[in-house]
Scaffold this motif. Structure first.
Motif, mmCIF file in Angstrom:
data_model
loop_
_atom_site.group_PDB
_atom_site.id
_atom_site.type_symbol
_atom_site.label_atom_id
_atom_site.label_comp_id
_atom_site.label_asym_id
_atom_site.label_seq_id
_atom_site.Cartn_x
_atom_site.Cartn_y
_atom_site.Cartn_z
ATOM 1 N N ALA A 1 0.839 -1.207 0.000
ATOM 2 C CA ALA A 1 0.000 0.000 0.000
ATOM 3 C C ALA A 1 0.870 1.251 0.000
ATOM 4 O O ALA A 1 0.644 2.184 -0.780
ATOM 5 N N GLY A 2 1.894 1.275 0.868
ATOM 6 C CA GLY A 2 2.806 2.422 0.894
ATOM 7 C C GLY A 2 3.556 2.587 -0.406
ATOM 8 O O GLY A 2 3.725 3.697 -0.913
ATOM 9 N N ALA A 3 4.019 1.466 -0.978
ATOM 10 C CA ALA A 3 4.735 1.507 -2.257
ATOM 11 C C ALA A 3 3.828 2.020 -3.368
ATOM 12 O O ALA A 3 4.263 2.801 -4.228
ATOM 13 N N ALA A 4 2.568 1.595 -3.361
ATOM 14 C CA ALA A 4 1.618 2.047 -4.385
ATOM 15 C C ALA A 4 1.366 3.549 -4.270
ATOM 16 O O ALA A 4 1.350 4.261 -5.274
ATOM 17 N N ILE A 5 1.182 4.037 -3.051
ATOM 18 C CA ILE A 5 0.959 5.472 -2.851
ATOM 19 C C ILE A 5 2.148 6.257 -3.385
ATOM 20 O O ILE A 5 1.997 7.222 -4.145
ATOM 21 N N ASN A 6 3.353 5.850 -2.981
ATOM 22 C CA ASN A 6 4.560 6.551 -3.434
ATOM 23 C C ASN A 6 4.775 6.416 -4.934
ATOM 24 O O ASN A 6 5.079 7.392 -5.617
ATOM 25 N N GLY A 7 4.632 5.210 -5.459
ATOM 26 C CA GLY A 7 4.932 4.954 -6.864
ATOM 27 C C GLY A 7 3.969 5.625 -7.830
ATOM 28 O O GLY A 7 4.386 6.294 -8.775
ATOM 29 N N VAL A 8 2.671 5.463 -7.594
ATOM 30 C CA VAL A 8 1.673 6.035 -8.511
ATOM 31 C C VAL A 8 1.748 7.555 -8.514
ATOM 32 O O VAL A 8 1.741 8.190 -9.577
ATOM 33 N N VAL B 1 -0.163 5.620 6.297
ATOM 34 C CA VAL B 1 -1.059 4.541 5.851
ATOM 35 C C VAL B 1 -0.418 3.179 6.104
ATOM 36 O O VAL B 1 -1.073 2.258 6.611
ATOM 37 N N THR B 2 0.855 3.044 5.784
ATOM 38 C CA THR B 2 1.553 1.770 6.007
ATOM 39 C C THR B 2 1.559 1.419 7.490
ATOM 40 O O THR B 2 1.316 0.264 7.867
ATOM 41 N N THR B 3 1.838 2.404 8.328
ATOM 42 C CA THR B 3 1.843 2.180 9.781
ATOM 43 C C THR B 3 0.470 1.742 10.266
ATOM 44 O O THR B 3 0.347 0.778 11.034
ATOM 45 N N TRP B 4 -0.553 2.439 9.828
ATOM 46 C CA TRP B 4 -1.911 2.099 10.263
ATOM 47 C C TRP B 4 -2.274 0.681 9.831
ATOM 48 O O TRP B 4 -2.789 -0.102 10.631
ATOM 49 N N LEU B 5 -1.997 0.340 8.581
ATOM 50 C CA LEU B 5 -2.307 -1.006 8.097
ATOM 51 C C LEU B 5 -1.501 -2.078 8.837
ATOM 52 O O LEU B 5 -2.009 -3.166 9.112
ATOM 53 N N ALA B 6 -0.249 -1.777 9.145
ATOM 54 C CA ALA B 6 0.615 -2.763 9.796
ATOM 55 C C ALA B 6 0.257 -2.978 11.265
ATOM 56 O O ALA B 6 0.497 -4.060 11.802
ATOM 57 N N THR B 7 -0.328 -1.978 11.909
ATOM 58 C CA THR B 7 -0.564 -2.078 13.359
ATOM 59 C C THR B 7 -2.035 -2.157 13.747
ATOM 60 O O THR B 7 -2.329 -2.299 14.929
ATOM 61 N N ARG B 8 -2.926 -2.121 12.820
ATOM 62 C CA ARG B 8 -4.349 -2.112 13.199
ATOM 63 C C ARG B 8 -4.771 -3.408 13.868
ATOM 64 O O ARG B 8 -5.671 -3.416 14.686
ATOM 65 N N THR B 9 -4.119 -4.524 13.523
ATOM 66 C CA THR B 9 -4.380 -5.787 14.234
ATOM 67 C C THR B 9 -3.068 -6.331 14.789
ATOM 68 O O THR B 9 -2.814 -7.517 14.719
ATOM 69 N N ARG B 10 -2.251 -5.441 15.250
ATOM 70 C CA ARG B 10 -0.912 -5.706 15.770
ATOM 71 C C ARG B 10 0.113 -5.827 14.655
ATOM 72 O O ARG B 10 1.187 -5.311 14.762
ATOM 73 N N GLY B 11 -0.192 -6.505 13.555
ATOM 74 C CA GLY B 11 0.652 -6.485 12.369
ATOM 75 C C GLY B 11 2.028 -7.078 12.518
ATOM 76 O O GLY B 11 2.847 -6.927 11.643
#
Length: 195
Positions: free
Chosen positions: A109-116, A183-193
């Motif tokens: 997700a982070g790579a997509a945000i940065n890349g696009v 966004v990457t942080t939120w996705l990685a930690t929302r269920t502990r990640g």
């Protein structure tokens, strides 16, 4: 680990990987021909190095050509793929070296945000539209650079080192890096990640 501390630490690490790798990717990893060609537009044909057919100084018969817009899209795709690989690789190495494993879905997700966004901004048209909407067009027009060609003749360039375009471009990429890290942080930690 306290969830807030975990999120802040991961965000800081990702921000370093995304933001601080940007100048390296743009100025060291990107080739000169790619940088020169990524903003080419038009139906006229150009060679691989961006020289327009009919403006070559030596015989280049037999060399492949393509429409300028196609060459521009290829150049930006090459730059963004290299940029994304280096930036994402740095994020993986950094986080894993500190014992944290970011889920692949969060990294993608982070790579997509940065890349696009990098591709859209570096192509040029979106950048100029944003500069106009933010009333920065005067800044872009005022802060240009004078370059000398190989014959010593001076010409003005609106982008590249020493221009407002370069400064505004870098600022956009870095603020997007903040969003990608969040966004990457939120996705990685929302269920502990962590695994």
């Amino acid at each position: 680990m306290n969830r807030t501390v975990e999120r802040l630490a991961l965000f800081g690490g990702l921000l370093a990987a995304f933001g601080e790798m940007h100048p390296f990717c743009d100025h060291w990893a990107q080739g000169s021909i790619t940088a020169r060609c990524k903003r080419l537009y038009g139906d006229h044909h150009v060679y691989r190095d961006g020289v327009s057919v009919g403006q070559e100084e030596t015989d280049r018969s037999g060399e492949p050509t393509m429409a300028a817009s196609a060459r521009g899209r290829r150049a930006v795709a090459l730059h963004v793929s290299t940029y994304t690989a280096i930036q994402t690789g740095a994020a993986v190495v950094l986080t894993r070296s500190f014992g944290y494993r970011v889920p692949a879905s969060a990294l993608l997700a982070g790579a997509a945000i940065n890349g696009v966004t990098h591709a859209a901004i570096d192509r040029g048209a979106l950048f100029l539209w944003l500069a106009d909407k933010a009333r920065k067009q005067g800044y872009v027009e005022h802060c240009q650079a004078v370059r000398l060609d190989k014959d010593g003749a001076a010409h003005v360039e609106s982008n590249g080192p020493g221009t407002a375009w370069l400064e505004l471009d870098a600022a956009l990429h870095r603020i997007i890096g903040v969003s990608a890290a969040a966004v990457t942080t939120w996705l990685a930690t929302r269920t502990r990640g962590r695994t």
